[in-house]
Design an enzyme around this catalytic site. Sequence first.
Site, PDB file in Angstrom:
ATOM      1  N   GLY A 160      35.955  -7.416  -6.460  1.00  0.00           N
ATOM      2  CA  GLY A 160      36.375  -8.790  -6.221  1.00  0.00           C
ATOM      3  C   GLY A 160      35.108  -9.600  -5.998  1.00  0.00           C
ATOM      4  O   GLY A 160      34.132  -9.073  -5.469  1.00  0.00           O
ATOM      5  N   HIS A 214      28.863 -13.261  -3.512  1.00  0.00           N
ATOM      6  CA  HIS A 214      29.422 -11.948  -3.176  1.00  0.00           C
ATOM      7  C   HIS A 214      30.021 -11.345  -4.443  1.00  0.00           C
ATOM      8  O   HIS A 214      31.081 -11.766  -4.902  1.00  0.00           O
ATOM      9  CB  HIS A 214      30.499 -12.114  -2.083  1.00  0.00           C
ATOM     10  CG  HIS A 214      31.170 -10.840  -1.679  1.00  0.00           C
ATOM     11  ND1 HIS A 214      30.975 -10.255  -0.444  1.00  0.00           N
ATOM     12  CD2 HIS A 214      32.049 -10.033  -2.332  1.00  0.00           C
ATOM     13  CE1 HIS A 214      31.702  -9.153  -0.366  1.00  0.00           C
ATOM     14  NE2 HIS A 214      32.365  -9.000  -1.501  1.00  0.00           N
ATOM     15  N   ASP A 250      34.168  -1.574 -14.198  1.00  0.00           N
ATOM     16  CA  ASP A 250      32.955  -1.313 -13.417  1.00  0.00           C
ATOM     17  C   ASP A 250      31.748  -1.922 -14.117  1.00  0.00           C
ATOM     18  O   ASP A 250      31.425  -1.548 -15.248  1.00  0.00           O
ATOM     19  CB  ASP A 250      32.776   0.200 -13.259  1.00  0.00           C
ATOM     20  CG  ASP A 250      31.717   0.563 -12.225  1.00  0.00           C
ATOM     21  OD1 ASP A 250      30.649  -0.086 -12.206  1.00  0.00           O
ATOM     22  OD2 ASP A 250      31.957   1.502 -11.443  1.00  0.00           O
ATOM     23  N   MET A 251      31.084  -2.840 -13.441  1.00  0.00           N
ATOM     24  CA  MET A 251      29.947  -3.529 -14.057  1.00  0.00           C
ATOM     25  C   MET A 251      28.802  -2.584 -14.408  1.00  0.00           C
ATOM     26  O   MET A 251      28.023  -2.867 -15.316  1.00  0.00           O
ATOM     27  CB  MET A 251      29.433  -4.644 -13.142  1.00  0.00           C
ATOM     28  CG  MET A 251      30.365  -5.845 -13.012  1.00  0.00           C
ATOM     29  SD  MET A 251      30.897  -6.550 -14.594  1.00  0.00           S
ATOM     30  CE  MET A 251      29.350  -7.160 -15.244  1.00  0.00           C
ATOM     31  N   ASP A 284      39.344 -12.962   7.106  1.00  0.00           N
ATOM     32  CA  ASP A 284      38.603 -13.261   5.873  1.00  0.00           C
ATOM     33  C   ASP A 284      38.587 -14.753   5.563  1.00  0.00           C
ATOM     34  O   ASP A 284      37.664 -15.258   4.935  1.00  0.00           O
ATOM     35  CB  ASP A 284      39.268 -12.546   4.680  1.00  0.00           C
ATOM     36  CG  ASP A 284      38.677 -11.171   4.443  1.00  0.00           C
ATOM     37  OD1 ASP A 284      38.062 -10.628   5.373  1.00  0.00           O
ATOM     38  OD2 ASP A 284      38.834 -10.643   3.328  1.00  0.00           O
ATOM     39  N   GLU A 339      24.092  -6.559  -4.887  1.00  0.00           N
ATOM     40  CA  GLU A 339      23.015  -5.799  -4.240  1.00  0.00           C
ATOM     41  C   GLU A 339      22.334  -4.813  -5.183  1.00  0.00           C
ATOM     42  O   GLU A 339      21.175  -4.468  -4.991  1.00  0.00           O
ATOM     43  CB  GLU A 339      23.574  -5.023  -3.034  1.00  0.00           C
ATOM     44  CG  GLU A 339      24.031  -5.916  -1.894  1.00  0.00           C
ATOM     45  CD  GLU A 339      24.820  -5.152  -0.834  1.00  0.00           C
ATOM     46  OE1 GLU A 339      24.612  -3.925  -0.707  1.00  0.00           O
ATOM     47  OE2 GLU A 339      25.653  -5.772  -0.145  1.00  0.00           O
ATOM     48  N   ARG A 367      39.772  -6.148  10.788  1.00  0.00           N
ATOM     49  CA  ARG A 367      39.684  -7.085   9.674  1.00  0.00           C
ATOM     50  C   ARG A 367      41.118  -7.492   9.315  1.00  0.00           C
ATOM     51  O   ARG A 367      41.972  -6.652   9.071  1.00  0.00           O
ATOM     52  CB  ARG A 367      39.040  -6.413   8.460  1.00  0.00           C
ATOM     53  CG  ARG A 367      38.969  -7.365   7.275  1.00  0.00           C
ATOM     54  CD  ARG A 367      38.799  -6.635   5.964  1.00  0.00           C
ATOM     55  NE  ARG A 367      38.749  -7.589   4.859  1.00  0.00           N
ATOM     56  CZ  ARG A 367      39.094  -7.286   3.624  1.00  0.00           C
ATOM     57  NH1 ARG A 367      39.541  -6.086   3.324  1.00  0.00           N
ATOM     58  NH2 ARG A 367      39.017  -8.191   2.673  1.00  0.00           N
ATOM     59  N   GLY A 403      31.390  -8.063  -5.882  1.00  0.00           N
ATOM     60  CA  GLY A 403      31.905  -6.701  -5.852  1.00  0.00           C
ATOM     61  C   GLY A 403      32.935  -6.598  -6.960  1.00  0.00           C
ATOM     62  O   GLY A 403      32.890  -7.358  -7.931  1.00  0.00           O
TER      63      GLY A 403
END
EC number: 2.7.2.1
Length: 406
Positions: A211, A207, A283-284, A147, A334, A90, A209
């Site tokens: 980020g 997406h 942190d959500m 990316d 998710e 990556r 996360g």
Amino acid sequence: MRVLVVNCGSSSIKYQFLDMDTEQVLCKGLAERIGIPGSRIVHKKDDQKVVVEKPMKDHEDALKYVLELVVDEKVGGVKDLKEIDAVGHRVVHGGEKFSGSVLIDEEVMRALEEYSYLAPLHNPPNIMGIRAMMKLLPGVPNVAVFDTAFHSKMPAKAYLYAIPYEYYKKYKIRRYGFHGTSHRYVSKRTAEILGLDYHKSKIITVHLGNGASIAAVMNGHSIDTSMGFTPLEGLVMGTRSGDIDPSIVTFLMEKEGLTAEEVYTILNKKSGVLGLTDGFSSDMRDIEGKALEGDPVCRLALDIYEYRIAKYIGAYIAAMNGVDAIAFTAGVGENSPITRKEICENYLSYLGIKIDDEKNNVKGEERIITTPDSKVKVLLVPTNEELMIARDTKEIIEKGLKQLEY
């Protein structure tokens, strides 16, 4: 073909070793605290877990120990290093040069080093990992998966900023976008699940996360995405502000006597939901929990977070002149039924979206979360960047390609 996928951060390395004939993960792990006291590798094979604690002075050191684990008799994926056919890396930033995954040679390495100024925190450790693997596995091909590459075909109207054009010419200041490998995997998988022709579809990938970014994927190509020149633009994130009025930067420098670097740190490390909750959490899960208990500060942070996401989804529906499906992915996407439900019901009901609560309340499992009569389908699609990197690596090696075009 067996492919080792490597993702090198500044002080950590995530890895997965895959048998690409079956796309099965043979073993995987995380090397952390590289170059600092307390370095260790957490390695897993099936339901076995091994923790190796030993000093690792640099990325080469860490990867040497990773390779020992990969060929370990009990917890490895193969018996001999010769059974590793290729390594997929990556790489965060490919600049304008790389519009697809590439077979790495010295020319590619020079280009990666040249573009490091665009990603000074991320590209240097990516490069260190590549150099280390070339040394540790001589003769084994290495592939770079970027990316930024999936977003490289955005039209100029989407990627240029309305600042003097000379800065684009001099410094290549433009929207690049990130999380491209995730957006590519999730959009393709969404089309497969729904039986859509990927190259005749309109899909929005979300997406979420620590980020977070959104992409408008039209006919198999990303035509716009929320992250920009850096990953700081766009959505409200864990510690990143996302979109703000640029004059706030100079205002804070003047009023607080801050340097440009200090303001940059505030916007990257102390903002987002962490800033909105006055330092409570980035942190959500923490914020959602408190919001559901009736905490007004966390409830407002969650509202702002969801509102920004909904605005981008609306903008990208306009950009594509329609939408077939919306797919949520990554940690929050998710595993947060409430975030998915509130975004869709509070802001997107005009699209004829109807959430199926029973399906939506399942976490982290690939599924359609709307009712059969929902006009636009909404999905939960766990991302799999490592598999995407391994697939690209396999295709490049087997077809003898120099570069893969998406």
